[in-house]
Design an enzyme around this catalytic site. Structure first.
Site, PDB file in Angstrom:
ATOM      1  N   ASP A 155       0.927  -1.298  -0.079  1.00 55.22           N
ATOM      2  CA  ASP A 155       0.019  -0.101  -0.132  1.00 55.22           C
ATOM      3  C   ASP A 155       0.812   1.362  -0.003  1.00 55.22           C
ATOM      4  O   ASP A 155       0.647   2.264   0.842  1.00 55.22           O
ATOM      5  CB  ASP A 155      -1.118  -0.003   1.305  1.00 55.22           C
ATOM      6  N   HIS A 190     -10.785   0.834  -2.607  1.00 60.49           N
ATOM      7  CA  HIS A 190     -12.006   0.877  -2.062  1.00 60.49           C
ATOM      8  C   HIS A 190     -12.905   1.475  -3.102  1.00 60.49           C
ATOM      9  O   HIS A 190     -12.721   2.728  -3.821  1.00 60.49           O
ATOM     10  CB  HIS A 190     -11.959   1.695  -1.002  1.00 60.49           C
ATOM     11  N   GLU A 241     -14.313  -5.138   4.659  1.00 66.01           N
ATOM     12  CA  GLU A 241     -12.915  -4.461   4.891  1.00 66.01           C
ATOM     13  C   GLU A 241     -11.773  -5.674   4.857  1.00 66.01           C
ATOM     14  O   GLU A 241     -12.075  -6.700   5.159  1.00 66.01           O
ATOM     15  CB  GLU A 241     -12.885  -3.931   6.452  1.00 66.01           C
ATOM     16  N   ALA A 282       0.274   0.494   6.221  1.00 63.78           N
ATOM     17  CA  ALA A 282       1.102   1.409   7.508  1.00 63.78           C
ATOM     18  C   ALA A 282       1.544   0.218   8.458  1.00 63.78           C
ATOM     19  O   ALA A 282       0.707  -0.925   8.301  1.00 63.78           O
ATOM     20  CB  ALA A 282       0.121   2.152   8.035  1.00 63.78           C
ATOM     21  N   SER A 292     -15.493   1.239   5.430  1.00 62.23           N
ATOM     22  CA  SER A 292     -14.457   1.882   6.325  1.00 62.23           C
ATOM     23  C   SER A 292     -14.767   3.324   6.539  1.00 62.23           C
ATOM     24  O   SER A 292     -13.935   3.934   7.199  1.00 62.23           O
ATOM     25  CB  SER A 292     -13.151   1.233   5.937  1.00 62.23           C
ATOM     26  N   LYS A 315      -7.170  -5.000  -2.738  1.00 69.56           N
ATOM     27  CA  LYS A 315      -7.714  -5.661  -1.539  1.00 69.56           C
ATOM     28  C   LYS A 315      -8.860  -4.539  -1.077  1.00 69.56           C
ATOM     29  O   LYS A 315      -8.706  -3.465  -1.692  1.00 69.56           O
ATOM     30  CB  LYS A 315      -6.924  -5.950  -0.459  1.00 69.56           C
ATOM     31  N   ASP A 339      -4.563  -0.669  -1.374  1.00 67.77           N
ATOM     32  CA  ASP A 339      -5.927  -0.365  -0.801  1.00 67.77           C
ATOM     33  C   ASP A 339      -6.797  -0.043  -1.995  1.00 67.77           C
ATOM     34  O   ASP A 339      -6.375   1.298  -2.493  1.00 67.77           O
ATOM     35  CB  ASP A 339      -5.843   0.621   0.171  1.00 67.77           C
ATOM     36  N   CYS A 341      -2.271  -2.386   7.462  1.00 68.23           N
ATOM     37  CA  CYS A 341      -1.997  -3.347   6.643  1.00 68.23           C
ATOM     38  C   CYS A 341      -0.746  -4.358   6.355  1.00 68.23           C
ATOM     39  O   CYS A 341      -0.577  -5.295   6.095  1.00 68.23           O
ATOM     40  CB  CYS A 341      -2.268  -2.763   5.041  1.00 68.23           C
ATOM     41  N   HIS A 349     -10.561   7.188   1.544  1.00 67.89           N
ATOM     42  CA  HIS A 349      -9.131   7.228   1.170  1.00 67.89           C
ATOM     43  C   HIS A 349      -9.113   5.708  -0.048  1.00 67.89           C
ATOM     44  O   HIS A 349      -9.904   5.015   0.059  1.00 67.89           O
ATOM     45  CB  HIS A 349      -8.105   6.741   2.069  1.00 67.89           C
TER      46      HIS A 349
HETATM   47  C1  VGL Z   1      -4.696   1.010   5.739  1.00 67.62           C
HETATM   48  C2  VGL Z   1      -6.132   1.985   7.214  1.00 67.62           C
HETATM   49  C3  VGL Z   1      -7.314   2.011   6.377  1.00 67.62           C
HETATM   50  C4  VGL Z   1      -3.273   0.425   5.554  1.00 67.62           C
HETATM   51  C5  VGL Z   1      -5.893   0.762   4.967  1.00 67.62           C
HETATM   52  O1  VGL Z   1      -2.988   0.224   4.250  1.00 67.62           O
HETATM   53  O2  VGL Z   1      -2.546   0.215   6.339  1.00 67.62           O
HETATM   54  N1  VGL Z   1      -5.034   1.761   6.760  1.00 67.62           N
HETATM   55  N2  VGL Z   1      -6.895   1.428   5.141  1.00 67.62           N
HETATM   56 ZN    ZN Z   2      -8.437   1.302   3.705  1.00 66.58          ZN
END
Ligand code: VGL
Ligand code: ZN
Length: 193
Positions: A15, A59, A108, A136, A65, A101, A57, A140, A76
């Site tokens: 990500d 979405h 989620e 992060a 989420s 994903k 990520d 993830c 995001h």
């Molecule tokens: C993530 C928060 C929401 C990540 C993804 O990639 O760590 N964190 N969606």
């Molecule tokens: Zn996300």
């Protein structure tokens, strides 16, 4: 000490998308600092025949989420928007396999292994060691590393210079490191040869 990669190794870049970097919708402090470190690993992977995988990520605009739906996060990484694109300086090889994903509105997924696709790829390629970096640390990266440690015969290394935490609560990043270590992942501070 430096690491020598082989064709039994794979790199998983988690990500590294604009929305998780400074200026993005869900910015991780210093998130873009992972890019040059991962570029070194990508270069080493290319030279050694190691495979490169990148998760994103991905979405839909009405993902559960998001705050509008009562979720934890501002909107995001909405599919096909600039925020969902990989950081422009990330040097992904042409043949990198991209795994999307959390691409359904009502599901989620923090782990890059959620769909099962990545596990299949690693098995098919006979991968024995997986090197993980990205964003992060406390979401993830952690979820992906914990899933990876469940794959029989796979040695999982977390590249500590190549991860950054959201730290919604201070200490979340440190706790994630502990959780990954306890699950059997190796926290790696060496660079590739
Ligand atoms: C993530 C928060 C929401 C990540 C993804 O990639 O760590 N964190 N969606
Ligand atoms: Zn996300």
């Amino acid at each position: 000490m430096s690491i020598k990669l082989t064709s039994g190794d794979a790199l998983l870049v988690v990500d590294v998308q604009n929305d998780f970097c400074p200026g993005g919708a869900l910015a991780v402090a210093d998130g873009d600092a992972v890019v040059p470190v991962l570029n070194d690993w990508i270069a080493a992977a290319r030279e050694s025949g190691a495979r490169v995988f990148a998760s994103r990520d991905w979405h839909p605009v009405d993902h559960l989420s998001f705050a509008e739906r009562g979720g934890l996060w501002p909107a995001h990484c909405v599919q096909d928007t600039p925020g969902a694109a990989f950081h422009v300086d990330l040097e992904l090889p042409e043949d990198a396999v991209v795994v999307s994903k959390a691409d359904e509105a009502d599901h989620e997924a923090y782990s890059a292994f959620d769909s099962g696709e990545l596990t299949e790829h690693l098995r098919a390629a006979g991968i024995r060691r997986l090197w993980v970096g990205g964003l992060a640390t406390d979401y993830c990266v952690k979820a992906s590393v914990l899933d990876a440690t469940q794959i029989a015969g796979l040695e999982v290394h977390v590249i500590i210079d190549a991860i950054r935490a959201v730290d919604v609560t201070p200490g979340d990043g440190e706790a994630a490191l502990d959780a990954m270590r306890e699950a059997g992942a190796i926290l790696e501070d060496a660079a590739p040869a």
